[in-house]
Write a protein that holds these residues in place. Structure first.
Motif, mmCIF file in Angstrom:
data_model
loop_
_atom_site.group_PDB
_atom_site.id
_atom_site.type_symbol
_atom_site.label_atom_id
_atom_site.label_comp_id
_atom_site.label_asym_id
_atom_site.label_seq_id
_atom_site.Cartn_x
_atom_site.Cartn_y
_atom_site.Cartn_z
ATOM 1 N N ARG A 85 0.841 -1.199 0.000
ATOM 2 C CA ARG A 85 0.000 0.000 0.000
ATOM 3 C C ARG A 85 0.880 1.255 0.000
ATOM 4 O O ARG A 85 0.610 2.215 -0.721
ATOM 5 N N ALA A 86 1.928 1.221 0.796
ATOM 6 C CA ALA A 86 2.835 2.371 0.854
ATOM 7 C C ALA A 86 3.483 2.604 -0.514
ATOM 8 O O ALA A 86 3.587 3.743 -0.975
ATOM 9 N N GLU A 87 3.892 1.528 -1.156
ATOM 10 C CA GLU A 87 4.541 1.675 -2.466
ATOM 11 C C GLU A 87 3.563 2.214 -3.516
ATOM 12 O O GLU A 87 3.929 3.070 -4.324
ATOM 13 N N GLU A 88 2.317 1.742 -3.448
ATOM 14 C CA GLU A 88 1.297 2.246 -4.386
ATOM 15 C C GLU A 88 1.070 3.742 -4.192
ATOM 16 O O GLU A 88 1.051 4.515 -5.143
ATOM 17 N N LEU A 89 0.911 4.135 -2.931
ATOM 18 C CA LEU A 89 0.621 5.537 -2.640
ATOM 19 C C LEU A 89 1.823 6.419 -2.929
ATOM 20 O O LEU A 89 1.673 7.565 -3.367
ATOM 21 N N ALA A 90 3.018 5.879 -2.725
ATOM 22 C CA ALA A 90 4.247 6.639 -3.005
ATOM 23 C C ALA A 90 4.325 6.955 -4.490
ATOM 24 O O ALA A 90 4.759 8.043 -4.895
ATOM 25 N N ALA A 91 3.875 6.024 -5.313
ATOM 26 C CA ALA A 91 3.944 6.209 -6.763
ATOM 27 C C ALA A 91 3.021 7.347 -7.221
ATOM 28 O O ALA A 91 3.231 7.947 -8.276
ATOM 29 N N VAL A 99 11.441 6.718 -4.294
ATOM 30 C CA VAL A 99 11.684 5.677 -3.300
ATOM 31 C C VAL A 99 13.141 5.239 -3.407
ATOM 32 O O VAL A 99 13.667 5.023 -4.495
ATOM 33 N N ILE A 100 13.808 5.149 -2.263
ATOM 34 C CA ILE A 100 15.194 4.677 -2.218
ATOM 35 C C ILE A 100 15.158 3.240 -1.707
ATOM 36 O O ILE A 100 14.857 3.000 -0.538
ATOM 37 N N GLY A 101 15.456 2.314 -2.600
ATOM 38 C CA GLY A 101 15.416 0.903 -2.202
ATOM 39 C C GLY A 101 14.201 0.219 -2.784
ATOM 40 O O GLY A 101 13.107 0.293 -2.225
ATOM 41 N N GLU A 102 14.384 -0.419 -3.931
ATOM 42 C CA GLU A 102 13.256 -1.068 -4.608
ATOM 43 C C GLU A 102 13.549 -2.535 -4.861
ATOM 44 O O GLU A 102 13.248 -3.072 -5.924
ATOM 45 N N ALA A 103 14.162 -3.152 -3.888
ATOM 46 C CA ALA A 103 14.481 -4.569 -4.009
ATOM 47 C C ALA A 103 13.192 -5.371 -4.116
ATOM 48 O O ALA A 103 12.149 -4.948 -3.617
ATOM 49 N N SER A 104 13.295 -6.527 -4.751
ATOM 50 C CA SER A 104 12.071 -7.329 -4.898
ATOM 51 C C SER A 104 11.710 -8.030 -3.589
ATOM 52 O O SER A 104 10.562 -8.380 -3.365
ATOM 53 N N ASN A 105 12.692 -8.182 -2.719
ATOM 54 C CA ASN A 105 12.467 -8.880 -1.464
ATOM 55 C C ASN A 105 12.736 -7.919 -0.299
ATOM 56 O O ASN A 105 13.888 -7.648 0.031
ATOM 57 N N LYS A 106 11.669 -7.414 0.307
ATOM 58 C CA LYS A 106 11.829 -6.363 1.331
ATOM 59 C C LYS A 106 10.982 -6.611 2.565
ATOM 60 O O LYS A 106 9.908 -7.192 2.486
ATOM 61 N N THR A 139 17.578 10.442 3.903
ATOM 62 C CA THR A 139 16.250 10.114 3.391
ATOM 63 C C THR A 139 15.242 10.283 4.528
ATOM 64 O O THR A 139 15.616 10.426 5.685
ATOM 65 N N ALA A 140 13.978 10.258 4.150
ATOM 66 C CA ALA A 140 12.906 10.083 5.124
ATOM 67 C C ALA A 140 12.593 8.592 5.099
ATOM 68 O O ALA A 140 12.583 7.985 4.037
ATOM 69 N N ARG A 141 12.392 8.017 6.269
ATOM 70 C CA ARG A 141 12.126 6.582 6.291
ATOM 71 C C ARG A 141 10.900 6.280 7.149
ATOM 72 O O ARG A 141 10.876 6.614 8.335
ATOM 73 N N ALA A 142 9.925 5.650 6.521
ATOM 74 C CA ALA A 142 8.786 5.134 7.282
ATOM 75 C C ALA A 142 9.020 3.637 7.439
ATOM 76 O O ALA A 142 9.249 2.946 6.456
ATOM 77 N N SER A 143 9.014 3.165 8.659
ATOM 78 C CA SER A 143 9.201 1.726 8.865
ATOM 79 C C SER A 143 8.014 1.210 9.670
ATOM 80 O O SER A 143 7.600 1.808 10.657
ATOM 81 N N PHE A 144 7.470 0.115 9.209
ATOM 82 C CA PHE A 144 6.218 -0.392 9.762
ATOM 83 C C PHE A 144 6.440 -1.649 10.593
ATOM 84 O O PHE A 144 7.404 -2.382 10.377
ATOM 85 N N ALA A 145 5.534 -1.864 11.513
ATOM 86 C CA ALA A 145 5.498 -3.114 12.272
ATOM 87 C C ALA A 145 4.091 -3.668 12.158
ATOM 88 O O ALA A 145 3.189 -2.996 11.633
#
Lengths: 405, 151
Positions: free
Chosen positions: A310-316, A323-330, A376-382
Motif C-alpha cells: 500500500r505504501a509503495e502504491e501511494l508513493a507512486a 523511493v530509495i530501495g526497490e528490491a524485490s524482497n523487502k 532520506t525520510a524513512r517510514a518503517s512499519f510493524a
C-alpha cells in the motif's frame, strides 16, 4: 486467518495517545519498536517479586532471579533454533556484539588480511571492522549494490580471496528494507573457511530466523527492535567458534578463578558476560519473544507485506517522490526523498500531524553516498500499524507538498 | 575567497528592518500548525542569499539532521555583530530567520544578555532548539553566543 490489528494494538499501550493534538502514528519501528504490555508486566513482576543478582545462589530471590533470567536463554535459543543455550550470549545490543566479534576475531589477523562488508551496512557493522583493520593492518572490502538497493552478488566471488577472514553482512538493510540472500553468501564463505557474521537487527522483528538452516557462524540482534526492552542484545555463535574466541571484557561473571598469578575464564556463555547483566531486560525480552511466538507469524508477515505494498502504491502517486530501495524482497521499510523538500522538513511537518518517521542518514552514510542523497525520510512499519496509518502518512505528505507550493 | 562586505551583512532585513517583536505579533494571529509552519517556511525562503563560497567546513555548524552554515562580521564603528545563516532544510532556515531577528545586528552584550530560549518557548517552538533535536539550530545559537562573549 487475517490479522486483527485493532485487537492486537490493544496490547501496545503507547500507541493509544495523541501527539501534537493528533492521534499518534508511529512509523519508526526500525529505529525502535514498541512493546506489548506483557513485556512491561514481566519486568514489573520481576522487580516486584524476584529482583536480586544472578548466579550468586545464596538466597531465594537470587535463585528466582537466576531462574527467570536463564530461562530466557532457552527461549532465545529456541526462537532462532540454536543448537544449545551455550550459544546465546547477552550483549548490550547488536553494536556491542559486532564490537565483541571484531575485537576478538582480529586478534589473530595479520596485516593484509581482509574483511568483506556491504555498501548497505549500518555503521555498527562497518566501524568496528575499520577499527580492527586499523589496528592490524587488515583491509575492509565492500560488496556494492545495484540501483534497486540489492547486493551485487556477482561481485562476491571477485571480492573473496585467500586473505578473507570474515564476511559480515546485514540480513536486512535498515534503510532500504532489502532482505539479503545471506544463505547463499554463507555457503560461499563456508566453502573457503571464512567466518560469517550476520547482523540480524532488522530481520528478527519481521520473519522467522533459523541459524542452523542459515549455517552462519555468528548472528546478532537487538532486543529493543524485537518488541523487547532497550540495552540488551543477543549474540549467537556456533559453540566451536565461541570457544575459540578470546573474552571481550574482563570482570565478574566471566571468570572461573582469579589470582595474581593468573586468571582462568568461565565456560560458555559466561565467558563473554562480564559484570552484572541486564537481568530485568532479559526477562522482558523473554516476554516479547513469547508474545511474538503466540501470534500467527505468517499472518503477521502477510499484513506487513500488505502495508508495504500500500505504501509503495501511494508513493507512486506523489509527484516528485523517489523511493530509495526497490528490491524485490523487502521488509516493510520505505525510504524516500522528495523534490525540493529536505528530509528534516518532512520529519518536522509529519510530526506536527502526529506521524513519527526517521529522517537523516540512518547510520548508513556510505549507502547515502551510493544513492547520492544526504539523507532520506524513512517510514518503517510493524505488525501493529494499520493500512489507515499508511494512508495517513501519504495524506500528510500531500499536505506538506501543498504547504510548499 | 573573501567574506561578503559589511554592506551585504547589513542588508539582511532580519534583526534590522524586521524585529523579533514583529515576528511575535504576526505569529499570534496564526491559528494552527499549518499556518505557523507556512509562515516559518516563508521566512526561510526570504532569508538573504548566503554566499556559496562560504559554505566551507570552517563555517559549518554540526547537526545530524540538516546542515547549517553561519558567518559573521562586526561593524568596527558601533561594535554591532552581523550574521548570515543558511541551511539545506527550509524549516531550519525559517527558524534561523527567527534567531536572526533576535540576535542579528546587536552588540555583544545585547547578544549575551538575550534569552533566546524564552522567545522560542513563547512561540511554542522550543522543541526545535532542545538538545534532543540534532538540527544544528541549538549549536548555532550557542556559536553566536560564544562569538559575542569573545568580543
Amino acid at each position: 486467518m487475517a490479522l486483527n490489528v485493532n485487537v492486537l494494538r490493544e496490547e501496545f499501550p503507547i500507541l493509544h495517545q495523541e501527539v501534537n493534538n493528533k492521534p499518534l502514528i508511529y512509523l519508526d519501528s526500525a529505529a525502535s519498536s514498541q512493546k506489548p504490555r506483557a513485556v512491561m508486566q514481566a519486568m514489573d513482576h520481576y522487580y516486584e517479586t524476584a529482583n536480586a543478582n544472578v548466579h550468586r545462589g545464596a538466597h531465594t530471590l537470587g535463585d528466582r532471579a537466576t531462574q527467570s533470567y536463564e530461562a530466557v536463554r532457552d527461549t532465545v535459543a529456541t526462537f532462532i533454533n540454536a543448537k544449545s543455550r551455550q550459544e546465546i550470549i547477552w550483549t548490550k545490543g547488536t553494536t556491542e556484539a559486532m564490537n565483541l566479534l571484531a575485537s576478538g576475531l582480529s586478534q589473530s589477523w595479520q596485516a593484509g588480511d581482509e574483511v568483506i562488508v556491504s555498501r548497505m551496512e549500518h555503521h555498527a557493522n562497518i566501524v568496528p571492522w575499520q577499527m580492527a583493520a586499523e589496528r592490524t593492518g587488515a583491509i575492509v572490502k565492500v560488496l556494492e549494490i545495484n540501483d534497486k538497493g540489492e547486493l551485487r552478488m556477482e561481485q562476491l566471488d571477485e571480492l573473496i580471496s585467500e586473505r578473507t577472514k570474515v564476511i559480515a553482512i546485514g540480513h536486512v538493510s535498515n534503510v532500504l528494507g532489502t532482505i539479503n540472500p545471506v544463505k547463499e553468501i554463507i555457503a560461499k564463505a563456508k566453502a573457503k573457511g571464512i567466518v560469517t557474521i550476520i547482523d540480524g537487527a532488522q530481520a528478527v522483528p519481521h520473519f522467522k530466523v533459523d541459524v542452523q538452516d542459515l549455517d552462519c557462524d555468528f548472528y546478532a540482534f537487538s532486543s529493543h527492535k524485537l518488541f523487547g526492552p532497550t540495552g540488551l542484545g543477543v549474540l549467537y555463535g556456533k559453540q566451536a567458534r565461541l570457544e575459540a574466541l578470546p573474552p571481550y571484557q574482563g570482570g565478574g561473571e566471566m571468570i572461573e578463578r582469579v589470582s595474581f598469578e593468573g586468571t582462568t575464564f568461565n565456560k560458555l556463555p559466561y565467558k563473554f558476560e562480564a559484570g552484572t547483566p541486564a537481568i530485568a531486560e532479559v526477562v522482558g525480552l523473554g516476554a516479547a519473544i513469547k508474545y511474538l511466538e503466540s501470534q500467527d507469524r505468517s499472518a503477521i508477515e502477510a499484513h506487513e507485506q500488505a502495508l508495504l505494498k500500500r505504501a509503495e502504491e501511494l508513493a507512486a502517486d506523489i509527484p516528485g517522490l523517489r523511493v530509495i530501495g526497490e528490491a524485490s524482497n523487502k521488509v516493510p521499510v520505505l525510504s524516500f526523498v522528495m523534490d525540493g523538500l529536505h528530509p528534516s522538513d518532512l520529519g518536522t511537518l509529519l510530526d506536527q500531524q502526529g506521524i513519527g518517521i526517521r529522517t537523516g542518514h540512518h547510520c548508513a552514510m556510505p549507502l547515502m553516498e551510493a544513492f547520492k542523497v544526504p539523507g532520506t525520510a524513512r517510514a518503517s512499519f510493524a505488525f501493529y500499524n494499520t493500512l489507515e496509518e499508511v494512508e495517513a502518512l501519504f495524506a500528510g505528505l500531500a499536505k506538506i507538498q501543498r504547504m510548499f507550493t | 575567497m573573501s567574506l561578503p562586505n559589511l554592506e551585504t551583512f547589513k542588508n539582511n532585513p532580519y534583526g534590522t528592518e524586521t524585529a523579533i517583536d514583529d515576528v511575535l505579533e504576526n505569529f499570534e494571529f496564526l491559528d494552527d500548525w499549518e499556518e505557523r509552519y507556512s509562515y516559518i517556511i516563508d521566512l526561510g525562503k526570504s532569508l538573504p542569499e548566503f554566499p556559496e563560497s562560504e559554505k566551507i567546513e570552517a563555517n559549518y555548524v554540526h547537526g545530524c539532521q540538516s546542515q547549517v552554515w553561519l558567518i559573521h562580521m562586526q561593524d568596527p564603528a558601533d561594535g554591532k555583530i552581523y550574521l548570515m545563516i543558511d541551511s539545506d532544510a527550509i524549516i531550519v532556515k525559517g527558524l534561523a530567520a527567527v534567531v536572526l531577528c533576535i540576535l542579528n545586528a546587536k552588540t555583544a552584550s545585547e547578544i549575551t544578555n538575550t534569552d533566546v530560549e524564552a522567545i522560542f518557548e513563547q512561540m511554542d517552538l522550543i522543541r526545535h532548539i532542545s538538545p534532543t533535536r540534532g538540527n544544528g539550530l541549538r549549536s548555532m545559537i550557542e556559536l553566536v553566543k560564544s562569538i559575542a562573549s569573545q568580543q
